[in-house]
Write a protein that holds these residues in place. Structure first.
Motif, PDB file in Angstrom:
ATOM      1  N   ARG A   1       0.834  -1.207   0.000  1.00  0.00           N
ATOM      2  CA  ARG A   1       0.000   0.000   0.000  1.00  0.00           C
ATOM      3  C   ARG A   1       0.864   1.252   0.000  1.00  0.00           C
ATOM      4  O   ARG A   1       0.555   2.231  -0.678  1.00  0.00           O
ATOM      5  CB  ARG A   1      -0.933   0.015   1.215  1.00  0.00           C
TER       6      ARG A   1
ATOM      7  N   ARG B   1       2.369   1.728  -3.458  1.00  0.00           N
ATOM      8  CA  ARG B   1       1.326   2.142  -4.397  1.00  0.00           C
ATOM      9  C   ARG B   1       0.905   3.582  -4.132  1.00  0.00           C
ATOM     10  O   ARG B   1       0.688   4.358  -5.069  1.00  0.00           O
ATOM     11  CB  ARG B   1       0.152   1.175  -4.256  1.00  0.00           C
TER      12      ARG B   1
ATOM     13  N   ARG C   1      -7.009   4.731  -1.336  1.00  0.00           N
ATOM     14  CA  ARG C   1      -7.425   5.789  -2.248  1.00  0.00           C
ATOM     15  C   ARG C   1      -8.370   6.765  -1.556  1.00  0.00           C
ATOM     16  O   ARG C   1      -8.453   7.928  -1.943  1.00  0.00           O
ATOM     17  CB  ARG C   1      -8.075   5.184  -3.494  1.00  0.00           C
TER      18      ARG C   1
END
Ligand code: AMP
Ligand code: MN
Ligand code: MN
Ligand code: MN
Length: 293
Positions: A100, A103, A134
């Motif tokens: 995570r 990313r 996100r």
């Protein structure tokens, strides 16, 4: 007593807006008796939630929601009743959070190219722990005026095919189910309607999931309308899966999605909690329950 279950919720440990304690307090106010905290790829909120749950008389189910890459798409697998100290599970989740972080840095680089500076640091300030999602970037984009609301942020920036989309390489289906099973939990396919699969493809997912030891799927979710709940109920019955129900609550403010609301299972399904050893002194909440739809 008629118990109210909510088996899919998020706290500030992942992309929820409420701390584990405040999530439990709100659940109590909303009449929830049995609550699962299922943060994305993290179990660090469970201990805090358990303490608060004991005080208000809620039965707290330790949970997690693991991101899975399946056939180049993303599927979410919820784990319920997991041992949050299990080394295999913890190691797996730690690796997920490393991915995570990588990313998130890629998302920030893409945003930078569009003139949005310091997005990684900015997203971290949006209530992030060590598992940026996100959602954190969406909050930042709204706050800085690059999107008018969360939905707009996903449409324009973060969603599939949007400008700053980065897919991420998550756990395999086998890994996620195995971690949950190793930790003594039950694996649940989260919000199946969200994947927009044909019934054939959903059947293939379920078949593979069962091969690895998965046992349940969310028939009821805030992502499912009434017809979809009925349809997923039929699929669960046909495939021999237990049925779960969860709001996928992230934050207050959306009247359609709140803790424990509108989560009644359709008739004929076997609830995932059918053999749970629930205490019989669960308190009735102080507030009258909204009628389940
Ligand atoms: P991630 O796991 O980092 O890809 O982030 C996925 C999270 O973003 C989901 O768990 C949702 O909470 C949130 N999300 C995805 N799509 C939307 C959307 N269209 N509007 C608001 N939140 C969304
Ligand atoms: Mn989320
Ligand atoms: Mn999900
Ligand atoms: Mn969720």
């Amino acid at each position: 007593m008629n118990l109210s279950f909510d088996l899919h919720t998020h706290s500030t440990i992942s992309d929820g807006a409420l701390s584990p304690i405040n999530l439990v307090k709100r659940a109590h106010e909303k009449g929830v008796n049995v609550l699962a905290l299922t943060d994305h790829d993290a179990v660090d909120g469970v201990a805090e939630a358990r303490g608060a749950a004991r005080e208000v008389g809620i039965y707290l189910v330790s949970g997690v929601e693991i991101s899975v890459t399946w056939r180049r798409g993303v599927v979410h697998i919820v784990g319920l009743n997991i041992d949050t100290e299990n080394p295999q599970l913890l190691e797996g989740l730690e690796e997920m959070r490393r991915r995570r972080e990588l990313r998130a840095k890629k998302i920030a680089q893409k945003l930078e190219k569009f003139g949005i500076a310091d997005a990684y640091e900015g997203a971290m300030e949006m209530g992030a722990c060590d598992a940026l999602t996100r959602t954190h970037f969406a909050r930042l984009l709204v706050e800085r005026g690059h999107a008018k609301d969360m939905q707009d942020a996903f449409n324009r920036w973060l969603g599939r095919k949007a400008k700053a989309y980065v897919g991420g390489e998550w756990a395999s289906l086998r890994e996620a189910v195995t971690w949950i099973n190793d930790a003594g939990g039950q694996s649940v396919i989260a919000h199946p309607i969200r994947y927009k699969y044909t019934l054939t493809k959903l059947g293939e997912l379920i078949s593979e999931f069962k091969d690895y030891g998965g046992v349940a799927m969310e028939v009821v979710s805030s992502s499912h309308n009434v017809q979809e709940r009925a349809r997923m109920g039929q699929v669960a019955i046909r495939q021999g899966l237990l049925a779960s129900a969860g709001s996928d609550f992230h934050s207050p403010g959306n009247p359609r999605i709140d803790l424990g609301q509108y989560l009644k299972l359709p008739s004929g399904v076997q609830p995932v909690w059918h053999d749970w050893d629930l205490p019989d002194d669960l308190s009735d909440a102080d507030v009258p329950k909204a009628a389940d739809a």
